[in-house]
Design a protein around this motif. Structure first.
Motif, PDB file in Angstrom:
ATOM      1  N   ILE A  30       9.292  -3.910  27.607  1.00 17.19           N
ATOM      2  CA  ILE A  30      10.718  -4.102  27.325  1.00 17.19           C
ATOM      3  C   ILE A  30      10.941  -5.469  26.681  1.00 17.19           C
ATOM      4  O   ILE A  30      11.732  -5.603  25.739  1.00 17.19           O
ATOM      5  N   MET A  67       8.654   5.053  29.272  1.00 21.55           N
ATOM      6  CA  MET A  67       9.278   3.997  28.478  1.00 21.55           C
ATOM      7  C   MET A  67       9.338   4.384  27.006  1.00 21.55           C
ATOM      8  O   MET A  67      10.386   4.281  26.361  1.00 21.55           O
ATOM      9  N   VAL A 108      11.524   2.761  36.472  1.00 16.81           N
ATOM     10  CA  VAL A 108      11.266   2.749  35.036  1.00 16.81           C
ATOM     11  C   VAL A 108      12.323   3.546  34.285  1.00 16.81           C
ATOM     12  O   VAL A 108      12.882   3.078  33.282  1.00 16.81           O
ATOM     13  N   PHE A 145       5.647  -2.062  32.309  1.00 14.36           N
ATOM     14  CA  PHE A 145       6.860  -1.646  31.617  1.00 14.36           C
ATOM     15  C   PHE A 145       7.799  -2.811  31.298  1.00 14.36           C
ATOM     16  O   PHE A 145       8.465  -2.809  30.259  1.00 14.36           O
ATOM     17  N   CYS A 201      14.886   1.482  31.810  1.00 14.06           N
ATOM     18  CA  CYS A 201      14.740   1.783  30.384  1.00 14.06           C
ATOM     19  C   CYS A 201      15.975   2.497  29.843  1.00 14.06           C
ATOM     20  O   CYS A 201      16.377   2.267  28.699  1.00 14.06           O
ATOM     21  N   LEU A 242       6.839   0.417  21.786  1.00 17.75           N
ATOM     22  CA  LEU A 242       7.391   1.547  22.529  1.00 17.75           C
ATOM     23  C   LEU A 242       7.752   2.731  21.630  1.00 17.75           C
ATOM     24  O   LEU A 242       8.148   3.775  22.133  1.00 17.75           O
TER      25      LEU A 242
END
Length: 302
Positions: free
Chosen positions: A164, A221, A253, A160, A257, A188
């Protein structure tokens, strides 16, 4: 001579074991009956409107507060280990009741509360997104007006932070906060939904899926990023703000996020493990998810 006839009376004695086995079924039947009764009451409240024209007062088509409370009560007391708390469900129900018109409600994940969300948004449009195509098919066969679509996630919880970082690098291009994700290649962004879903002005978005409790699972995500873009790219006649709820907010997460794409300044409140954000529309040329520049993405790209 004709032989006399005799009538025999046969008495059946129910098994004690069978009686006890039927008790759980009776409880389930009672719960379903109460749920059905509450939902029928909501339908009866709207029967006076002509079928050929929409009611002049759109708020009258909603589930009443009494019926809403009843549905929440039975959902909260149902025997399920992975259900939301009563406090979490009430926050989402309150947001649905506060809609100025029939709500457009987008839900990531098919969960214990799925039918509750659909019932509480009576008169509005509720769309579900889930990774399990088989489960979607089961709901569609059982409920003729059930609208759901499967999403093929390509992400993993263990990666993750890499994902990002990829958004940070592309936040002015493929991963912009204002865009039509149908034409985006952001890692994403969910870009394979039916075209019309990207044009709906969503009033509420709930992120309660996909699975994210182990490293190899897809994680949320993409769901959180997509919710953030849909809210900021809102078009049509919906309100200026979009309510975004993130469940299991205590997990790493979901929390990180949300900070990156939904932003701390937009956090209204947290209830148990549910976070409530309110996002406003942005101008098309915006490249920052968080207007105060406080997100990690903004800091690393400055």
């Amino acid at each position: 001579m004709m032989k006399g006839s005799s009538t025999k009376l046969i008495v059946l004695h129910p098994s004690v074991h069978k009686q006890s086995a039927t008790q759980p079924r009776l409880r389930l039947l009672l719960f379903l009956s109460l749920f059905t009764f509450a939902f029928l009451v909501a339908l009866i409240n709207t029967k006076n409107y002509p079928s050929t024209a929409a009611p002049t007062d759109t708020s009258a088509t909603r589930v009443s507060k009494l019926v809403s409370d009843a549905l929440l009560h039975y959902a909260a007391t149902a025997n399920a280990t992975d259900r939301m708390t009563s406090g979490e469900m009430e926050k989402i129900a309150a947001a649905l009741r506060a809609c100025s018109a029939p709500c457009n409600f987008l839900v990531f994940g098919l969960t214990h509360e799925t039918l509750l969300w659909k019932a509480l948004n009576h008169g509005g449009r509720t769309v579900f997104l889930d990774e399990n195509e088989y489960l979607i098919s089961k709901y569609e066969k059982s409920y003729s007006d059930f609208e759901a679509y499967d999403v093929q996630y390509t992400t993993e919880v263990s990666k993750f932070m890499e994902l990002i970082d990829s958004v940070k690098e592309q936040r002015r291009n493929e991963c912009r906060p204002v865009q039509n994700l149908l034409f985006s290649d952001c890692k994403l962004g969910i870009n394979d939904l039916p075209n019309h879903l990207y044009m709906i002005p969503w009033d509420l978005i709930l992120v309660d899926g996909p699975r994210g409790y182990s490293p190899k699972m897809p994680g949320r995500m993409s769901a959180i990023f997509t919710a953030a873009v849909l809210a900021r790219s809102k078009t049509g006649h919906g309100g200026e703000k979009t309510h975004v709820f993130v469940h299991d907010f205590a997990r790493e997460v979901e929390r990180i996020c949300s900070d990156e794409f939904l932003c701390k300044d937009n956090l209204v409140e947290t209830t148990d493990s549910l976070a409530h954000f309110e996002l406003e529309k942005m101008e098309p040329d915006c490249s920052e998810f968080c207007t105060d520049g406080s997100s990690a993405a903004a800091k690393s790209s400055s």
